[in-house]
Scaffold this motif. Structure first.
Motif, PDB file in Angstrom:
ATOM      1  N   PHE A 463       0.838  -1.204   0.000  1.00 58.14           N
ATOM      2  CA  PHE A 463       0.000   0.000   0.000  1.00 58.14           C
ATOM      3  C   PHE A 463       0.869   1.248   0.000  1.00 58.14           C
ATOM      4  O   PHE A 463       0.658   2.176  -0.801  1.00 58.14           O
ATOM      5  N   LEU A 464       1.849   1.290   0.907  1.00 61.27           N
ATOM      6  CA  LEU A 464       2.715   2.456   0.993  1.00 61.27           C
ATOM      7  C   LEU A 464       3.548   2.630  -0.279  1.00 61.27           C
ATOM      8  O   LEU A 464       3.797   3.752  -0.725  1.00 61.27           O
ATOM      9  N   ARG A 465       3.967   1.482  -0.869  1.00 61.97           N
ATOM     10  CA  ARG A 465       4.733   1.559  -2.107  1.00 61.97           C
ATOM     11  C   ARG A 465       3.868   2.124  -3.236  1.00 61.97           C
ATOM     12  O   ARG A 465       4.352   2.850  -4.109  1.00 61.97           O
ATOM     13  N   SER A 466       2.575   1.775  -3.197  1.00 58.42           N
ATOM     14  CA  SER A 466       1.687   2.275  -4.262  1.00 58.42           C
ATOM     15  C   SER A 466       1.495   3.791  -4.170  1.00 58.42           C
ATOM     16  O   SER A 466       1.136   4.438  -5.157  1.00 58.42           O
ATOM     17  N   LYS A 467       1.722   4.350  -2.987  1.00 56.15           N
ATOM     18  CA  LYS A 467       1.564   5.797  -2.803  1.00 56.15           C
ATOM     19  C   LYS A 467       2.902   6.542  -2.939  1.00 56.15           C
ATOM     20  O   LYS A 467       2.946   7.768  -2.797  1.00 56.15           O
ATOM     21  N   LYS A 468       3.973   5.790  -3.207  1.00 55.43           N
ATOM     22  CA  LYS A 468       5.301   6.381  -3.226  1.00 55.43           C
ATOM     23  C   LYS A 468       5.431   7.471  -4.291  1.00 55.43           C
ATOM     24  O   LYS A 468       5.898   8.581  -4.005  1.00 55.43           O
ATOM     25  N   SER A 469       5.024   7.188  -5.505  1.00 53.18           N
ATOM     26  CA  SER A 469       5.173   8.170  -6.592  1.00 53.18           C
ATOM     27  C   SER A 469       4.313   9.400  -6.343  1.00 53.18           C
ATOM     28  O   SER A 469       4.711  10.535  -6.633  1.00 53.18           O
ATOM     29  N   VAL A 470       3.102   9.182  -5.780  1.00 51.49           N
ATOM     30  CA  VAL A 470       2.221  10.316  -5.458  1.00 51.49           C
ATOM     31  C   VAL A 470       2.868  11.168  -4.374  1.00 51.49           C
ATOM     32  O   VAL A 470       2.875  12.414  -4.457  1.00 51.49           O
ATOM     33  N   ALA A 471       3.428  10.500  -3.357  1.00 50.04           N
ATOM     34  CA  ALA A 471       4.064  11.240  -2.260  1.00 50.04           C
ATOM     35  C   ALA A 471       5.245  12.061  -2.769  1.00 50.04           C
ATOM     36  O   ALA A 471       5.433  13.227  -2.368  1.00 50.04           O
ATOM     37  N   GLU A 472       6.049  11.460  -3.671  1.00 46.13           N
ATOM     38  CA  GLU A 472       7.196  12.187  -4.222  1.00 46.13           C
ATOM     39  C   GLU A 472       6.731  13.384  -5.049  1.00 46.13           C
ATOM     40  O   GLU A 472       7.350  14.460  -5.013  1.00 46.13           O
ATOM     41  N   SER A 473       5.664  13.221  -5.779  1.00 43.72           N
ATOM     42  CA  SER A 473       5.137  14.320  -6.602  1.00 43.72           C
ATOM     43  C   SER A 473       4.644  15.462  -5.724  1.00 43.72           C
ATOM     44  O   SER A 473       4.911  16.646  -5.985  1.00 43.72           O
ATOM     45  N   ILE A 474       3.893  15.088  -4.668  1.00 42.55           N
ATOM     46  CA  ILE A 474       3.367  16.114  -3.748  1.00 42.55           C
ATOM     47  C   ILE A 474       4.526  16.824  -3.044  1.00 42.55           C
ATOM     48  O   ILE A 474       4.501  18.055  -2.842  1.00 42.55           O
ATOM     49  N   LEU A 475       5.555  16.059  -2.666  1.00 43.02           N
ATOM     50  CA  LEU A 475       6.717  16.639  -2.001  1.00 43.02           C
ATOM     51  C   LEU A 475       7.390  17.677  -2.894  1.00 43.02           C
ATOM     52  O   LEU A 475       7.736  18.778  -2.433  1.00 43.02           O
ATOM     53  N   GLN A 476       7.571  17.360  -4.161  1.00 41.03           N
ATOM     54  CA  GLN A 476       8.251  18.274  -5.073  1.00 41.03           C
ATOM     55  C   GLN A 476       7.422  19.528  -5.344  1.00 41.03           C
ATOM     56  O   GLN A 476       7.966  20.605  -5.612  1.00 41.03           O
TER      57      GLN A 476
END
Length: 660
Positions: A463-476
């Motif tokens: 689950f957390l891995r599936s949100k990884k790219s979204v989290a990185e995008s939001i962070l940037q």
């Protein structure tokens, strides 16, 4: 279990066709195959038109059943069977076998008579020989079929002296012997002293002195009866009624029968009901109706093929059938219990393995209760292989149920987060912190949910891995964070992911270790169960051998008393051969063979491979201890640590197996 098909009347078991071919009847086979409880098998043989069928009807507690006749023509053809609830043993079935009359002048085939006689002996636990008049030379001469048994039946499949082996071993296979003397009108007296029916029989079986061919011929049936049958008894019966009433014998009431017939008839029935033993194989294996059906089929096939029936081969063939059925029954029991009582998903691997271990033991107990024979370990290894495969299937199912449930929980908990991502509420200054808080809230709620099963951590990681790219995008996109802060945050996220991955790998390694330990437990328990089974079988064989030896010793003493020292010496040789024989003499080799097979089986399963069904034991070259003792050095429980898939170690192991 009582017969599933009630038998209101007898049916043909073995048809005797005009060309002399014997055929097992399918209807009778179907009835016997459905009788799983022990059977007491009483067969009657004798000359045609001597009233055999009437005796069997009385044993059935019926007036009518087996066909009677009032003419000189024999009625019964082949061997007929009647299966009834045993009148004295609720857990047994009484199987009555009525045979075609011997010496029927209309047949003209004495060979056929000999096979009917031999089959009656091979299938029964009590054999009744029915004759008319008295036990005299004529009666004994008509019992010449018993002298042909060593030619008609072999006990061993080896090339050793068959006659010697048969003489020593027949007692293991042969039934109790009862001589029923019909229309007996003499007084039971010898030299003015009253004697019993048994004493009358023993007196008639005394050997005649002399070495002429005629005397040897007269002594032969006496010797065979005394040597082969483990027990002997005699009943004498007067005529049941006067000649005018005999034609309506089936219709006569008890009060219409002669007291001198009725009293011994009742004693005869009570004796058989109370004392006749279950049909047994050598070593004390109790025969069920199912086993009796397969024995009959095996013997008839041997006879029709022109071969001499070999008792050792017949027992082994029966063991193959019964052991395969025992494996199926054990597996069915295991699956039934697992599906009924195992609640998926389990919280830990230990929980599932604990349930598996309990029902594996119960299934193995079912197998051990029914399995027998010299190649028991082959079927036990097959059972272990199947149980291990079913365990793995339950493990996979457990993981799948847990995974599905966890994903459903996470999907429900993350619905608000996903909606926020879709609406872009986190793609604003400060959104990354709000995203992390929401994700942390989901994780906390997820951990509080019970019943997630063993895939809880793996599902969370995915689950957390599936949100990884979204989290990185939001962070940037978060303008409130500097590049340095973003780099620190990204590093923190990577460290958290690595920590979760490490926890998952450790959890997975712990599961593999637990699976290996469970395989070790299986190996040790299976070896121990086989050891105990073999010890019980050896003890049963020793007890049986002792009974046979005692029978032979008694006969030897009688021969010496009668002055036949040469025959007594021959009997002593038989006793020596019996004592010398050693049941399961290669028990240590068997244990070593099973150990190697189980090692290979468990290893291949662990490697994700399927051992072929033909992978059965081969002797282990390591030295073994004394007969019957478990060599723990040879049966080591050391196992190769398994890996998730096929590996170089697996290939090396397979090559080693091929080389062996």
């Amino acid at each position: 279990m009582a017969p599933q098909i009630p038998m209101e009347s007898p049916t043909c078991l073995i048809e005797n066709r005009p060309d002399g071919t014997l055929v097992v009847d399918e209807k009778a086979m179907h009835i016997l195959l459905n009788i799983r409880q022990p059977v007491v098998v009483v067969a009657i043989v004798g000359l045609y038109r001597t009233g055999k069928s009437y005796l069997m009807n009385r044993l059935a507690g019926k007036r009518k059943g087996f066909c009677l006749g009032a003419t000189v023509q024999g009625q019964t053809k082949g061997i007929w069977v009647w299966c009834l609830p045993h009148p004295r043993r609720p857990d047994h079935t009484l199987v009555l076998l009525d045979t075609e009359g011997l010496g029927d002048v209309q047949k003209g085939n004495t060979q056929n008579d000999s096979w009917i006689f031999a089959l009656a002996i091979l299938l029964s636990s009590t054999l009744v020989y029915n004759s008319m008049g008295t036990i005299d030379e004529v009666a004994l001469e008509k019992l010449h079929y018993v002298t042909e048994l060593t030619k008609k039946i072999h006990t061993k499949s080896s090339g050793r002296c068959q006659e010697e082996e048969n003489s020593a071993e027949f007692v293991r296979f042969f039934p109790a012997f009862i001589w029923a003397v019909r229309d007996f009108t003499l007084q039971l007296e010898i030299d003015g002293q009253r004697i019993t029916g048994d004493e009358y029989l023993e007196s008639a079986l005394k050997l005649q002195q002399g070495n002429t061919e005629q005397i040897q011929k007269c002594n032969m049936p006496r010797l065979c009866i005394r040597r082969f049958f483990p027990s002997r008894k005699c009943f004498t019966f007067d005529r049941p009624a006067n000649k005018r009433k005999l034609a309506q014998l089936e219709e006569l009431e008890e009060e219409d029968l002669e007291p001198d017939f009725l009293e011994p008839m009742n004693d005869f029935s009570e004796h058989i009901w109370n004392t006749s033993q279950s049909k047994m194989l050598p070593g004390g294996r109790v025969v069920s109706g199912t086993m009796l059906a397969n024995l009959a089929k095996n013997y008839v096939e041997s006879i029709n093929s022109g071969q001499v029936p070999c008792l050792e081969n017949a027992v082994q063939a029966l063991a193959e059938i019964e052991n395969a059925a025992a494996v199926r029954e054990a597996l069915s029991r295991y699956e039934e219990l697992m599906k009924e009582r195992l609640k998926l998903p389990t919280e830990t691997v230990e929980e599932l393995l604990g349930v598996h271990a309990e029902y594996e033991r119960e299934a193995t107990g079912v197998f051990m209760a029914h399995a027998f024979g010299d190649h028991l370990e082959k079927f036990q290894a097959d059972l272990v292989r199947n149980l291990q495969e079913r365990k793995e299937e339950f493990c996979r199912r457990n993981e799948q149920v847990s995974s599905d449930h966890c994903l459903a929980v996470l999907m429900d908990l993350s619905q608000e987060l996903d909606d926020g991502i879709t609406k872009g509420i986190y793609s604003v200054p400060g959104g990354y912190q709000r995203f992390l808080e929401k994700q942390h809230e989901i994780v906390e709620k997820y951990r509080l949910v019970s019943g997630k099963g063993i895939q809880a951590e793996m599902a969370l990681e995915e689950f957390l891995r599936s949100k990884k790219s979204v989290a990185e995008s939001i962070l940037q996109m978060d303008k409130t964070l500097s590049d340095k802060e973003k780099e620190i945050e990204a590093e923190r996220a990577r460290a958290q992911e690595a920590q979760l991955q490490q926890q998952f790998l450790k959890q997975n390694q712990d599961r593999l270790t637990q699976m290996v330990e469970d395989q070790k437990r299986t190996l040790q328990e299976q070896l121990q169960l086989l050891q105990e089974k073999m010890e019980r079988d050896k003890e049963a064989w020793r007890e049986e051998t002792e009974r046979v030896v005692q029978h032979k010793l008694k006969e030897r003493e009688q021969l010496l008393k009668e002055g036949f020292s040469q025959k007594a010496s021959e009997m002593q040789n038989e006793i020596h051969r019996l004592k010398k024989g050693n049941y399961i003499s290669n028990s240590s080799t068997v244990m070593s063979a099973l150990a190697k097979t189980l090692h290979t089986t468990l290893f291949l399963i662990g490697q994700g491979l399927h051992p072929p069904p033909s992978l059965f034991p081969v002797p282990c070259p390591k030295p073994s201890k004394a007969d019957g003792e478990l060599d723990l050095a040879c049966c080591s429980t050391e196992l190769v640590v398994i890996s998730p898939g096929p590996s170089k170690a697996a290939n090396l192991q397979l090559n080693a197996i091929d080389d062996s």
